[in-house]
Motif scaffolding. Structure first.
Motif, PDB file in Angstrom:
ATOM      1  N   ALA A   1      56.557  -2.751  25.180  1.00 18.20           N
ATOM      2  CA  ALA A   1      55.280  -2.803  25.895  1.00 18.20           C
ATOM      3  C   ALA A   1      55.356  -3.699  27.117  1.00 18.20           C
ATOM      4  O   ALA A   1      54.463  -3.702  27.953  1.00 18.20           O
ATOM      5  N   GLY A   2      56.429  -4.490  27.209  1.00 14.68           N
ATOM      6  CA  GLY A   2      56.625  -5.403  28.323  1.00 14.68           C
ATOM      7  C   GLY A   2      57.952  -6.105  28.140  1.00 14.68           C
ATOM      8  O   GLY A   2      58.680  -5.853  27.169  1.00 14.68           O
ATOM      9  N   PHE A   3      58.277  -7.016  29.050  1.00  8.57           N
ATOM     10  CA  PHE A   3      59.593  -7.647  29.028  1.00  8.57           C
ATOM     11  C   PHE A   3      59.496  -9.138  29.308  1.00  8.57           C
ATOM     12  O   PHE A   3      58.479  -9.637  29.789  1.00  8.57           O
ATOM     13  N   VAL A   4      60.591  -9.832  28.998  1.00  5.36           N
ATOM     14  CA  VAL A   4      60.700 -11.273  29.194  1.00  5.36           C
ATOM     15  C   VAL A   4      61.987 -11.533  29.965  1.00  5.36           C
ATOM     16  O   VAL A   4      63.069 -11.165  29.508  1.00  5.36           O
TER      17      VAL A   4
ATOM     18  N   LEU B   1      54.569  -9.646  19.883  1.00 14.37           N
ATOM     19  CA  LEU B   1      55.903 -10.071  19.494  1.00 14.37           C
ATOM     20  C   LEU B   1      56.767 -10.315  20.720  1.00 14.37           C
ATOM     21  O   LEU B   1      56.616  -9.629  21.740  1.00 14.37           O
ATOM     22  N   GLU B   2      57.684 -11.276  20.608  1.00 12.63           N
ATOM     23  CA  GLU B   2      58.796 -11.358  21.536  1.00 12.63           C
ATOM     24  C   GLU B   2      60.034 -10.908  20.758  1.00 12.63           C
ATOM     25  O   GLU B   2      60.385 -11.519  19.741  1.00 12.63           O
ATOM     26  N   ILE B   3      60.667  -9.854  21.220  1.00 16.02           N
ATOM     27  CA  ILE B   3      61.809  -9.284  20.515  1.00 16.02           C
ATOM     28  C   ILE B   3      63.091  -9.759  21.176  1.00 16.02           C
ATOM     29  O   ILE B   3      63.301  -9.553  22.380  1.00 16.02           O
TER      30      ILE B   3
ATOM     31  N   LEU C   1      68.760 -13.208  23.318  1.00 16.58           N
ATOM     32  CA  LEU C   1      69.344 -12.263  24.265  1.00 16.58           C
ATOM     33  C   LEU C   1      68.706 -10.890  24.070  1.00 16.58           C
ATOM     34  O   LEU C   1      67.870 -10.692  23.193  1.00 16.58           O
ATOM     35  N   THR C   2      69.107  -9.930  24.889  1.00 21.06           N
ATOM     36  CA  THR C   2      68.536  -8.595  24.840  1.00 21.06           C
ATOM     37  C   THR C   2      68.848  -7.919  23.508  1.00 21.06           C
ATOM     38  O   THR C   2      70.019  -7.840  23.119  1.00 21.06           O
ATOM     39  N   PRO C   3      67.832  -7.414  22.812  1.00 25.54           N
ATOM     40  CA  PRO C   3      68.070  -6.688  21.563  1.00 25.54           C
ATOM     41  C   PRO C   3      68.476  -5.250  21.853  1.00 25.54           C
ATOM     42  O   PRO C   3      68.428  -4.787  22.999  1.00 25.54           O
TER      43      PRO C   3
ATOM     44  N   GLN D   1      55.399  -5.152  21.854  1.00 29.70           N
ATOM     45  CA  GLN D   1      56.690  -5.844  21.903  1.00 29.70           C
ATOM     46  C   GLN D   1      57.010  -6.269  23.334  1.00 29.70           C
ATOM     47  O   GLN D   1      57.157  -5.431  24.219  1.00 29.70           O
ATOM     48  N   MET D   2      57.144  -7.569  23.544  1.00 26.28           N
ATOM     49  CA  MET D   2      57.660  -8.113  24.797  1.00 26.28           C
ATOM     50  C   MET D   2      59.150  -8.364  24.569  1.00 26.28           C
ATOM     51  O   MET D   2      59.531  -9.213  23.757  1.00 26.28           O
ATOM     52  N   VAL D   3      59.988  -7.613  25.248  1.00 30.02           N
ATOM     53  CA  VAL D   3      61.410  -7.559  24.907  1.00 30.02           C
ATOM     54  C   VAL D   3      62.232  -8.372  25.912  1.00 30.02           C
ATOM     55  O   VAL D   3      62.072  -8.233  27.127  1.00 30.02           O
ATOM     56  N   MET D   4      63.132  -9.202  25.379  1.00 26.88           N
ATOM     57  CA  MET D   4      63.956 -10.059  26.217  1.00 26.88           C
ATOM     58  C   MET D   4      64.977  -9.251  27.014  1.00 26.88           C
ATOM     59  O   MET D   4      65.649  -8.365  26.472  1.00 26.88           O
ATOM     60  N   LEU D   5      65.087  -9.574  28.306  1.00 30.29           N
ATOM     61  CA  LEU D   5      66.149  -9.038  29.169  1.00 30.29           C
ATOM     62  C   LEU D   5      66.997 -10.224  29.615  1.00 30.29           C
ATOM     63  O   LEU D   5      66.656 -10.945  30.559  1.00 30.29           O
ATOM     64  N   ARG D   6      68.101 -10.432  28.952  1.00 27.34           N
ATOM     65  CA  ARG D   6      68.944 -11.609  29.200  1.00 27.34           C
ATOM     66  C   ARG D   6      70.316 -11.355  28.593  1.00 27.34           C
ATOM     67  O   ARG D   6      70.411 -11.018  27.411  1.00 27.34           O
ATOM     68  N   ARG D   7      71.355 -11.538  29.380  1.00 26.99           N
ATOM     69  CA  ARG D   7      72.705 -11.196  28.936  1.00 26.99           C
ATOM     70  C   ARG D   7      73.588 -12.400  28.680  1.00 26.99           C
ATOM     71  O   ARG D   7      74.725 -12.236  28.234  1.00 26.99           O
ATOM     72  N   ASN D   8      73.105 -13.613  28.952  1.00 31.40           N
ATOM     73  CA  ASN D   8      73.893 -14.804  28.650  1.00 31.40           C
ATOM     74  C   ASN D   8      72.961 -15.944  28.288  1.00 31.40           C
ATOM     75  O   ASN D   8      71.747 -15.848  28.472  1.00 31.40           O
ATOM     76  N   ALA D   9      73.519 -17.017  27.754  1.00 34.33           N
ATOM     77  CA  ALA D   9      72.701 -18.096  27.229  1.00 34.33           C
ATOM     78  C   ALA D   9      72.118 -18.994  28.309  1.00 34.33           C
ATOM     79  O   ALA D   9      71.292 -19.858  28.011  1.00 34.33           O
ATOM     80  N   GLY D  10      72.523 -18.807  29.557  1.00 33.33           N
ATOM     81  CA  GLY D  10      71.994 -19.622  30.633  1.00 33.33           C
ATOM     82  C   GLY D  10      70.833 -18.955  31.337  1.00 33.33           C
ATOM     83  O   GLY D  10      70.230 -18.005  30.832  1.00 33.33           O
TER      84      GLY D  10
END
Length: 240
Positions: A103-106, A41-43, A52-54, A70-79
């Motif tokens: 389990a990992g990150f994006v 999964l990408e969460i 964005l980050t969940p 779960q590969m989890v998004m690390l992102r705080r803005n749309a750019g």
């Protein structure tokens, strides 16, 4: 290079076939993706901002109900840029999300000139180590795509590079994806972004074996993942 990860953070599972990754926003999506045969999964949260980050609570709830990594998004803005304050927040997020069951990150960032922001990217690699990570579609928006791939491909613990080959989607990026595969990057490429079923045989022929779907397995972002649609993609990518 391995691109599958087990649910547990200490084990990397090498995928010998094709990988199917499904975007999930919540537990319902995650369970449906698992039922349909997804590999991981990408969460994310907030698809109106392209993900964005969940919350850690979402990741923990999914971990309690679903066995997929779960590969989890690390992102705080749309750019694709990041400020120092946002980077500090993402470091803290990574710790909380790891403890919750990631389990990992994006992640992955560009400078204002469209060059891979190695300082920011390496800071998060260090923050999430030893977990694997995906460099997301920032690579498609780089000023020099080949230079961006060269900058990213040898970074430590890199699992995949999420790419459509073009900012406008896979349909417009097939030539770039073929070139990346011919340059030896096929095992790293996670094809996604406007991916359609007719693209899969072409990409398999190029040697790309990892696929990422989101809107293709649901009617809209306000409705849940459809396990039957996931199953159809599972059968398609297994043609490899």
């Amino acid at each position: 290079m391995p691109y599958g990860v087990s649910k547990g953070p200490d084990t990397v599972r090498i995928m010998t076939g094709s990988l199917l990754e499904v975007i999930a926003l919540d537990v319902r999506d995650a369970v449906a993706a698992e039922e349909g045969g997804a590999d991981r999964l990408e969460i994310v949260a907030d698809m109106s901002s392209d993900g964005l980050t969940p919350s850690a609570e979402t990741v923990a709830a999914i971990a309690a109900e679903c066995g997929l990594p779960q590969m989890v998004m690390l992102r705080r803005n749309a750019g694709f840029g990041v400020t120092g304050e946002e980077l500090d927040r993402l470091r803290r997020d990574a710790k909380e999300l790891s403890e919750a069951g990631a389990a990992g990150f994006v992640f992955g960032f560009l400078t204002g000139d469209g060059v891979v922001d190695l300082l920011a990217t390496e800071a998060l690699i260090h923050a999430v180590a030893p977990l694997p990570w995906t460099f997301h579609r920032a690579v498609d928006h780089a000023a020099d795509v080949r230079a961006a791939w060269r900058a990213v491909r040898l970074l430590p613990n890199l699992s995949t590079v999420l790419t459509a080959g073009s900012p406008d989607g896979v349909g417009d990026g097939l030539a770039v994806l073929r070139a990346r595969a011919e340059a030896g990057d096929g095992p790293l490429a996670l094809a996604g972004g406007g991916l359609r079923t007719e693209h899969v045989p072409v990409l398999l022929n190029y040697g790309i074996r990892a696929f990422h779907v989101g809107s293709a397995v649901r009617d809209s972002w306000s409705l849940p993942v459809d396990p039957a649609r996931v199953r159809a993609w599972r059968e398609l990518v297994d043609l490899a």
